[in-house]
Design an enzyme around this catalytic site. Structure first.
Site, short mmCIF file in Angstrom:
data_model
loop_
_atom_site.label_atom_id
_atom_site.label_comp_id
_atom_site.label_asym_id
_atom_site.label_seq_id
_atom_site.Cartn_x
_atom_site.Cartn_y
_atom_site.Cartn_z
N GLY A 71 0.85 -1.25 0.02
CA GLY A 71 0.08 -0.09 -0.02
C GLY A 71 0.78 1.19 0.06
O GLY A 71 0.18 2.46 -0.08
N GLU A 72 2.11 1.11 0.29
CA GLU A 72 3.05 2.40 0.42
C GLU A 72 3.47 2.68 -1.26
O GLU A 72 4.35 3.61 -1.25
CB GLU A 72 4.09 2.04 1.26
#
Length: 322
Positions: free
Chosen positions: A296-297
């Site tokens: 998700g980063e």
């Protein structure tokens, strides 16, 4: 676009009028790839990527001003300590201490991290609505600003502890997946507390069927911001690379509003048999770096953007002369 005063109606009008791919640019890219293949040998995946870039940018494949936008949100359904984890991640990214910082610096990709009112979590979706229509629409509008300043390739990802509850619920409701599969795609242990929260959230909001209503009821600010960024990119002829579960969930939601709404997007990372493959197939997207992770980063989004830039450079700069 004339504003109606009804936030979601204006967004639906925008979605209904999204521009199509540039067929002429697509044809030119395909013809150019045929020349490259004649000289260099089989490179069909590269040719597909070049054609996709050309079709949705409306020009020869080029990515000279790439930007990766990361959106962070906090959720009322998460414990306070988990909300603090999200804030700590933003701090680490701002200090340049994350893996994605290193990739973006090394590949000359711009990076922006958007703090979406982290000190004020959205409502606990187990007991109330995440946002009202005005707040959701306003956050969609904020996400549209991701391309401000000139961008020709946009990467999108989002994070926020507690948002996986919304992810699982939306995968079930707009992705048409059963509960067990939805939990798995969202990275939730079916025997854990989060699974119970998903069940409660679905009982509270599952009767809603309109995708935008589901977005405001269940999604965090990061979900809405990504939706806005995707739409703004389409209107401005900017190809998009989606990284991480949250961005893929939003793509499914937009696809449920208008088929092909995310055809200008590509999926970065993930397994062909998992959520990434599901979204790529449902939305008609290229799937880049299949088999890589799904952070998700934005780690895989940055890697996929670097690949797209390299293919575009080779496509444009190749010379038949020796």
């Amino acid at each position: 676009m004339a504003l109606s005063g009804l936030p979601f109606d204006d967004i639906r009008t925008l979605i209904a009028g999204l521009p199509e791919a540039d067929k002429a640019a697509h044809r030119l890219a395909v013809a150019r790839s045929e020349v490259l293949i004649e000289h260099l040998g089989a490179m069909h995946r590269e040719a597909e990527l070049a054609a996709w870039l050309a079709a949705w940018s409306g020009k020869s494949p080029r990515a000279e001003r790439p930007l990766l936008a990361l959106f962070a949100g906090t959720h009322g359904a998460a414990e306070h300590s988990l909300q603090e984890d999200t804030i700590a991640t933003v701090t680490r990214l701002a200090a340049g201490g994350s893996a994605v910082n290193q990739i973006c610096a090394g590949q000359d990709i711009g990076l922006k991290v958007f703090d979406l009112a982290l000190q004020i979590p959205v409502g606990d979706v187990c007991t109330t609505e995440a946002m009202d229509e005005k707040g959701c629409a306003g956050t969609i509008g904020f996400g549209m600003e991701a391309i401000a300043g000139g961008v020709d390739l946009l990467g999108l990802a989002a994070f926020g502890r507690g948002g996986e509850i919304a992810d699982a619920a939306l995968i079930e409701l707009v992705g048409g997946q059963d509960r067990e599969v939805a939990l798995s795609h969202a990275g939730i242990n079916p025997a854990g507390e989060c699974a119970k929260q998903v069940e409660t959230a679905l009982a509270h909001h599952g009767a809603a069927s309109d995708p935008l209503e589901l977005l405001r009821r269940l999604g965090g600010r990061e979900h809405s911001a990504i939706a806005g960024a995707i739409l703004a990119a389409r209107v401005n002829h900017v190809p998009v690379v989606l990284g991480g579960t949250r961005a893929l969930v939003v793509a499914l939601l937009l696809e449920n509003i208008t088929k092909g709404a995310c055809a200008h997007c590509a999926v970065a990372g993930g397994e062909a048999a998992g959520l990434a493959g599901l979204v790529a197939k449902a939305c008609g997207m290229p799937h880049l770096l299949s088999g890589f992770g799904l952070s998700g980063e934005g780690l895989q989004a940055a890697l996929a953007m670097a690949l797209a830039r390299a293919v575009a450079a080779a496509h444009e700069g190749f010379s038949e002369s020796v």
